[in-house]
Enzyme design. Sequence first.
Site, short mmCIF file in Angstrom:
data_model
loop_
_atom_site.label_atom_id
_atom_site.label_comp_id
_atom_site.label_asym_id
_atom_site.label_seq_id
_atom_site.Cartn_x
_atom_site.Cartn_y
_atom_site.Cartn_z
N ASP A 93 -10.98 2.78 3.39
CA ASP A 93 -11.34 1.37 3.20
C ASP A 93 -12.83 1.20 2.93
O ASP A 93 -13.26 0.15 2.43
CB ASP A 93 -11.00 0.58 4.48
CG ASP A 93 -9.70 -0.21 4.33
OD1 ASP A 93 -9.30 -0.48 3.20
OD2 ASP A 93 -9.11 -0.53 5.38
N GLN A 97 -4.60 -1.57 9.30
CA GLN A 97 -4.48 -2.89 8.70
C GLN A 97 -5.13 -3.94 9.61
O GLN A 97 -4.80 -4.03 10.79
CB GLN A 97 -2.99 -3.22 8.46
CG GLN A 97 -2.76 -4.53 7.75
CD GLN A 97 -3.33 -4.56 6.32
OE1 GLN A 97 -3.19 -3.60 5.58
NE2 GLN A 97 -3.96 -5.65 5.96
N LYS A 119 0.84 -1.20 0.00
CA LYS A 119 0.00 0.00 0.00
C LYS A 119 0.87 1.25 0.00
O LYS A 119 0.60 2.22 -0.70
CB LYS A 119 -0.94 -0.02 1.21
CG LYS A 119 -2.07 -1.03 1.05
CD LYS A 119 -2.84 -1.29 2.34
CE LYS A 119 -3.83 -2.43 2.12
NZ LYS A 119 -4.51 -2.89 3.33
#
Length: 283
Positions: A118, A95, A51
């Site tokens: 997200d 995460q 990422k």
Amino acid sequence: MIISGTTLAKELKQDVARRVVEAKEKYGREPHLVVILVGEDPASQSYVKGKGRDAEEVGFKSTTIRRPETITEEELLTIISDLNADDTVDGILVQLPLPRHIDEDKVIEAIAKEKDVDGFHPGNVAALWQKLPCTHPCTPEGIIKLLDKAGIQIEGKKAVVIGRSNIVGLPAAKLLLDRNATVTIAHSRTKDLPKVASEAEILVVAIGRPKFVTADMVGEGAAVIDVGVNRDPETGKLCGDVDFEAVKDKASVITPVPGGVGPMTRACLMENTLECFLRKMEK
Ligand code: NAP
């Protein structure tokens, strides 16, 4: 036809990079994505690295905050609260999974909805189901983009999604429904799954079991999207939920693992971050 998520993700990131240059000229700075990594899980470390690499590739400012597994829930919530208040931060991602002593739902809810790149925040989830403007979760959005890229018409098709998790199966089904597919959601209690799956014209598989979907579960000419990321117990190599070799000649299009949904998920994360930044700046 094998749909390369790697190629499409590259194109999508090039487009984001071009828009970042424009946005930087207009607003005087680039978008800033902050990723929080708790613990040392190798898979999480590798995802976070990817990422960060993608964020730099598209021209974002990218920060990774690493904390040991022993961090308390309160400490993590404080970090998030500070990032929410920081005007120079546009996107926040924690995460997953988190250590057991930390309540994931609480953490996801703590991220400001406007910075939730997200698309997991309850406010974004509710907006998705109410058809209101929101940040779409990256993996389901990547699936739709892959189907579009492969030239698969979604409208009017029979789609079967195997898996009903909040982050993949359910939102993927919702996005397919919004594109006017007729959607069946299958799961571990579905009776006669091979029959249900083999009737799909679009089959999305997100269960997390290596090579679970065999040729008898796939209808002739189906478009098969394999979301799973697993280790093949025999070879130790990465593999999907679909037995690729057995299914590829039956499917009209199929995504490989690796190189299918995975890179698209990350590219959509970059797109989401840019959108969050632009929404803030255009206010
Ligand atoms: P999850 O939360 O564990 O959900 C798995 C789903 O699969 C559940 O709904 C479960 O049904 C269903 N399932 C399990 N065994 C089944 C069976 N034998 N028959 C039918 N359904 C079954 O997993 P997830 O987070 O959705 O992830 C799924 C897979 O996608 C994993 O391999 C994960 O690593 C991968 N993934 C990939 C990406 C990417 O970017 N490529 C992103 C996210 C996840 P029940 O609800 O009945 O238990």
